[in-house]
Enzyme design. Structure first.
Site: not given
Length: 342
Positions: A33, A141-143, A170, A218
């Site tokens: 990081d 992506s998450c979706n 969200r 969330h």
């Protein structure tokens, strides 16, 4: 033993590190990081379970002042691994790619990067074999990841002609302030990129969709309207979804009323950070109109892509060249599907 490094120790990077550490046939060499962020400070307070590398050497003084031990630079980490999981902010991964190419290393990029960064746009269940042996893979992506799980599950059983989706999204991750404090819904221009991405992974399915931003943190809810090639009953649908290791079928009647119920349940289970790797499908949301099927799923955005990242390592490194063998190994080490009734 495949040696893995993680670039970017934020929302996704932390979870990628934990996911790799859980794989008994992989070794997490370290994480990288750019600064002593809260995530990095928490890593130190936990006793530095993972070696930390500095992605921005000019910031070394900041790490020193925070008393955070550094094991080297990002380039040092890249040289010590077989493959990198890049969870850097969007656009940074593309810049890091030059380092991976310099040392001829493989890398997996996240959904925030452009598709052009990779050889293959990848999903573990839908197109695993296309990623086998390639140097650079990019995750959805998450979706899109959760959506494809559900659509692919149906498609392999009855075939899917087209889908229409509505994403109730969200607005930001928990702890983020960059979107400000809002009391509004915002509609994006259709079609949503998730529908277009689904067609990139599954080109035989006609997909479109609308996305609505909501001021919650969330999870996303996606409603799916699918047209199957063969008729399937609601009972058969429930049975099919219930067998999928990355889909948890839940009931409103049991108290699973939405995203908050699922987040609480994950915490009650003792899952670190309240994470869930699986999507949830609400049983009472399944309805039929003629042959068409409609249902709603919950997408736990912080952790849902972790299994597919482990799949991507397996494909790129040719640990398993068969789709079902690869995802089964990931599922085993992450404990996915343990809720399935035998």
């Amino acid at each position: 033993m495949i040696k893995v490094g993680v670039a970017g120790y934020g929302v996704i990077g932390q979870r990628l590190a934990d996911g790799v550490a859980a794989q008994k046939d992989m070794e997490l060499v370290g994480v990288a990081d750019v600064a002593p962020t809260l995530s990095v400070r928490a890593l130190k307070e936990k006793g530095m379970p993972y070696d930390l590398y500095n992605s921005l050497p000019d910031n070394q003084k900041l790490f020193d002042e925070a008393g955070i031990p550094i094991s080297g630079t990002l380039e040092d980490l890249v040289q010590r691994v077989d493959i990198m999981l890049d969870a850097s902010p969007g656009g940074i991964g593309a810049k890091n790619k030059a380092i991976y190419e310099k040392y001829n290393k493989k890398a997996i990029f996240q959904g925030g990067e452009s598709n052009s960064v990779a050889d293959v746009f990848f999903h573990g269940y839908a197109n695993y074999e296309k990623g086998v042996g390639h140097q650079f893979l990019k995750l959805t992506s998450c979706n899109t990841t959760g959506l494809i799980r559900a659509v692919d599950c149906l498609d392999r059983e009855v075939g899917i002609e087209k889908v229409a989706i509505t994403i109730i999204r969200r607005v930001a991750d928990p702890g983020d302030y960059h979107r400000g404090l809002t009391n509004a819904l915002q509609v994006d221009k259709a079609p949503s990129h998730q529908a277009l991405d689904l067609m990139t992974i599954m080109p035989h399915v006609d997909a479109t969709g609308i996305l609505v931003h909501t001021p919650v943190t969330h999870g996303h809810i996606i409603t799916v309207l699918a047209t199957p090639k063969k008729d399937i009953s609601k009972e058969q649908l429930i049975e099919l979804f219930s067998k999928h290791p990355r889909i948890r079928v839940v009931k409103l009647a049991d108290g699973f009323q939405g995203n908050a119920s699922l987040f609480r349940y994950a915490r009650d289970l003792g899952n670190p950070r309240g994470d869930m790797y699986e999507i949830a499908l609400f049983e009472e949301s399944i309805v039929k109109s003629g042959k068409d099927i409609m249902f709603a799923i919950n997408i736990p955005q912080e952790a849902v892509v972790i299994p597919e990242n482990m799949d991507a390592i397996r494909a790129a490194m040719e640990m398993q060249t068969d789709r079902l063998e690869g995802v089964a190994e990931t599922n085993k080490y992450l404990g996915l599907g343990k809720w399935i009734q035998k």
